[in-house]
Write a protein that holds these residues in place. Sequence first.
Motif, PDB file in Angstrom:
ATOM      1  N   ARG A  97       0.809  -1.223   0.000  1.00 45.71           N
ATOM      2  CA  ARG A  97       0.000   0.000   0.000  1.00 45.71           C
ATOM      3  C   ARG A  97       0.842   1.272   0.000  1.00 45.71           C
ATOM      4  N   LYS A  98       2.149   1.149   0.224  1.00 40.41           N
ATOM      5  CA  LYS A  98       3.011   2.335   0.325  1.00 40.41           C
ATOM      6  C   LYS A  98       4.167   2.214  -0.666  1.00 40.41           C
ATOM      7  N   LEU A 158       2.318  13.504   0.627  1.00 37.23           N
ATOM      8  CA  LEU A 158       1.863  12.165   0.276  1.00 37.23           C
ATOM      9  C   LEU A 158       0.711  12.256  -0.722  1.00 37.23           C
ATOM     10  N   TYR A 159       0.688  11.331  -1.670  1.00 40.10           N
ATOM     11  CA  TYR A 159      -0.337  11.330  -2.707  1.00 40.10           C
ATOM     12  C   TYR A 159      -1.079   9.995  -2.679  1.00 40.10           C
ATOM     13  N   GLU A 160      -2.351  10.035  -3.050  1.00 36.62           N
ATOM     14  CA  GLU A 160      -3.158   8.821  -3.178  1.00 36.62           C
ATOM     15  C   GLU A 160      -3.255   8.468  -4.665  1.00 36.62           C
ATOM     16  N   ASP A 161      -3.039   7.187  -4.972  1.00 40.50           N
ATOM     17  CA  ASP A 161      -3.085   6.768  -6.361  1.00 40.50           C
ATOM     18  C   ASP A 161      -3.368   5.268  -6.394  1.00 40.50           C
ATOM     19  N   ASN A 163      -5.464   3.473  -4.893  1.00 37.85           N
ATOM     20  CA  ASN A 163      -5.662   2.960  -3.539  1.00 37.85           C
ATOM     21  C   ASN A 163      -4.349   2.658  -2.826  1.00 37.85           C
ATOM     22  N   THR A 164      -3.259   3.285  -3.281  1.00 33.76           N
ATOM     23  CA  THR A 164      -1.972   3.206  -2.596  1.00 33.76           C
ATOM     24  C   THR A 164      -1.484   4.616  -2.325  1.00 33.76           C
ATOM     25  N   LYS A 165      -0.534   4.753  -1.402  1.00 30.76           N
ATOM     26  CA  LYS A 165       0.066   6.045  -1.100  1.00 30.76           C
ATOM     27  C   LYS A 165       1.495   6.072  -1.624  1.00 30.76           C
ATOM     28  N   ILE A 172       6.499   8.908   4.417  1.00 29.14           N
ATOM     29  CA  ILE A 172       5.903   7.633   4.820  1.00 29.14           C
ATOM     30  C   ILE A 172       6.295   7.304   6.252  1.00 29.14           C
ATOM     31  N   GLU A 175       4.569   9.677   8.785  1.00 28.66           N
ATOM     32  CA  GLU A 175       3.156   9.322   8.907  1.00 28.66           C
ATOM     33  C   GLU A 175       2.937   8.114   9.813  1.00 28.66           C
TER      34      GLU A 175
END
Length: 504
Positions: A97-98, A158-161, A163-165, A172, A175
């Motif tokens: 996810r990252k 951080l960006y969402e794309d 359904n992953t960051k 990272i 966070e």
Amino acid sequence: MATKTLFNTVVNWFIRQRIDQIENFIKNPIETQKGVLFSQLYHAENTDYGKIHGFSSISDYEDFQRNVPVVTYEDFEPFIEKARRGAPDVFWPGYIRKFAKSSGTTNAKSKFIPISEECLEDCHFKAGKDLLSIYANNHPENTLFLNKNLRLGGSSELYEDFNTKFGDLSAIMIENLPFWVEITTTPSKKVSLMSEWESKLKAIVTEVKNEDVGSITGVPSWMMVLLQRTLKETGHATISELWPNLEVFFHGGISFKPYKEQYRKLIGKDINYYEIYNASEGFFAIQDRHGSDEMLLMLDYGIFYEFIPMDTFHSPNRQAIPLEEVELGKNYALVITTNSGLWRYLIGDTVKFTSLSPFRIRISGRTKHYINAFGEELMIDNVENALAKACDATGATVTDFTGAPVFMKEGESGAHEWIFEFSQNPSDLEQFTDVFDDTLKSLNSDYEAKRYNNMTLKRPVVHVAKPDLFYNWMSSRGKLGGQNKVPRLSNDREYIEPLLELNA
């Protein structure tokens, strides 16, 4: 105060317990690495990548060599893109996810480095704890946890794309840090996660100038910019006037050699300096001895290490070798297999071993950052050592620099062309150039041969940069702050030409 002192004592005792585990992998390095490799293979045998390369049938290192190819980012990118778009079990079990977004220093194209939960916890965060453990063990009188740690990360948006960051590794990590780390660090998470460098710098100075800072962590070049801005804002002559309890700088990303004397003057007292070697792909080594210029290779972070001798790196028959086959003093390209699912991945760094018991290294350069236009095979460690000699001889202090070839034309010999930005100019630029050149000859026999009688290479061409040349150039490229690095060497003139134009 009594509560803080007790906290400092308890934390120091706790983190020093890790030293026993470090000593265990020092005593059993090969067994530790084999355990890491086969644990990774077993863990990932049912992934797409594991099935393609027959992980379940691998029974020894030779099988691993035969079954699994050495890859670059470009080779591995289709698998990364598949995982980024939400597919599970691509090269590591479950969902990733990252992703750490990294463009490096040479490619404009962004790279997305997978960061699994195992990598975050058992590599990056574990390394942070180990750094403190090693420091506390070496300096039992420390008061590290009575004061704040000043951290300086990269661009932290951080960006969402899909359904992953994705974002800088520093984003990272910030966070996902445990709450107790946030209590002991400055600036705040809100300020640390700001993306625009100049605004972020002002906000950091506003927060940290009123803190009691005991340690600082970051890249030497950018940390220096922050400390200089802080002094300007507060009117103090030295950092030790502002933060009298400052005791250590944990630094990495670039060589500290060009900055050592500048930091001594800037801080105004002697403090401890500890080097780390980390990247988006993993955390690899920590300086484990006070005053040393070498780092202990950390063998139990879920990373299996291999090495390609640089003298065969460009050969179609090149072979990676395991840890037990490395030799002292040779340049190796680093190949890693990680607990984020990077399999036999060429990270782009080169290292030299300075000790085989335990395994200690120095970073010697980059596989793409060298000058070899004439067969001289000039690496960054040659340049930094020569630069240190030239500075000592002429009282100079270098802030930034880059070098590139001047190609032969019309029957003339070639040369190397350099731009040096000085905070303290050399007493004699001609002497500086001669010492730099002569030291390179003494360190690199290939360079010496090409310089013989000026037949292939003439004397280096040296330019003195205008103040803030490199800062302004990095700004024009959108590369200010944190993890961005000035390319030190290039085998073409991609970087030096725009710098010469700005310097005109």
